[in-house]
Design a protein around this motif. Structure first.
Motif, mmCIF file in Angstrom:
data_model
loop_
_atom_site.group_PDB
_atom_site.id
_atom_site.type_symbol
_atom_site.label_atom_id
_atom_site.label_comp_id
_atom_site.label_asym_id
_atom_site.label_seq_id
_atom_site.Cartn_x
_atom_site.Cartn_y
_atom_site.Cartn_z
ATOM 1 N N ALA A 104 0.842 -1.205 0.000
ATOM 2 C CA ALA A 104 0.000 0.000 0.000
ATOM 3 C C ALA A 104 0.876 1.253 0.000
ATOM 4 C CB ALA A 104 -0.940 -0.009 1.207
ATOM 5 N N TYR A 107 2.849 1.539 -3.489
ATOM 6 C CA TYR A 107 1.957 1.946 -4.586
ATOM 7 C C TYR A 107 1.427 3.360 -4.404
ATOM 8 C CZ TYR A 107 2.044 -2.849 -6.413
ATOM 9 O OH TYR A 107 2.424 -4.037 -6.946
ATOM 10 N N LYS A 108 1.196 3.765 -3.179
ATOM 11 C CA LYS A 108 0.728 5.134 -2.942
ATOM 12 C C LYS A 108 1.811 6.138 -3.326
ATOM 13 C CE LYS A 108 -1.105 8.321 0.451
ATOM 14 N NZ LYS A 108 -1.385 8.594 1.845
ATOM 15 N N SER A 115 -2.887 0.614 -4.556
ATOM 16 C CA SER A 115 -2.629 0.929 -3.153
ATOM 17 C C SER A 115 -3.854 0.646 -2.286
ATOM 18 C CB SER A 115 -2.210 2.395 -3.025
ATOM 19 O OG SER A 115 -2.057 2.745 -1.688
#
Length: 171
Positions: A104, A107-108, A115
């Motif tokens: 998460a 990807y964020k 995410s």
């Protein structure tokens, strides 16, 4: 006649799902989750099902080392390496909350990947852990060392006084 045929096939599908091994049932549910096809999963039951599989490992030095490598790769901004390690980790233990949390974050920050999916997986896993941690009788019911670590981080547990020894008794 059509209803009779449908009833037969539906009943066979139910019988088949009841004859799955824990490995088969777990993999089937995980595949549905990965595809976004299963929104009704009871994560407490799924975690307990995982403990009945042949590939369940509550402790694994190799996994621990790879999670630390993944975290270090993320910290060093080597996202491709972190993602590769994370995917390998999820193949062996899809319900690891730390790996989903790292995904998460990766990807964020990168704007790539999903995410939100991994954040929701982390939340689903953590919120499915029963107990309140206030006593031995109501301890958090974790199934792996990483669940325990994730739960302590999530609820912001501070280490106990090392001079205070807790000896559970079996009755």
């Amino acid at each position: 006649m059509l209803i009779l045929i449908w009833s037969y096939f539906f009943s066979q599908a139910i019988v088949y799902s009841q004859n799955l091994t824990p490995d088969e049932e777990y993999i089937s549910i995980i595949e549905k989750i990965k595809k976004g096809e299963d929104t009704e999963t009871d994560y407490t039951k799924l975690r307990m099902l995982y403990t009945q599989t042949s590939f369940y490992q509550p402790e694994s030095p190799e996994r621990d080392e790879n999670i630390l490598k993944m975290a270090q790769a993320w910290f060093d901004k080597h996202n491709d390496e972190a993602i590769e390690l994370g995917n390998q980790l999820l193949e062996g233990e899809y319900l690891n909350p730390f790996v989903h949390d790292l995904f998460a974050k990766i990807y964020k920050e990168s704007g790539e990947g999903d995410s939100l999916f991994h954040l929701l997986m982390f939340i689903n896993i953590i919120t499915s852990i029963q107990g309140d941690g206030k006593s031995y009788e109501t301890a958090y019911q974790v199934i792996s060392t990483w669940e325990g670590k994730a739960m302590m981080t999530f609820v912001q547990v501070t280490p106990a006084d090392p001079d205070q020894v807790f000896e559970p008794t079996l009755t």
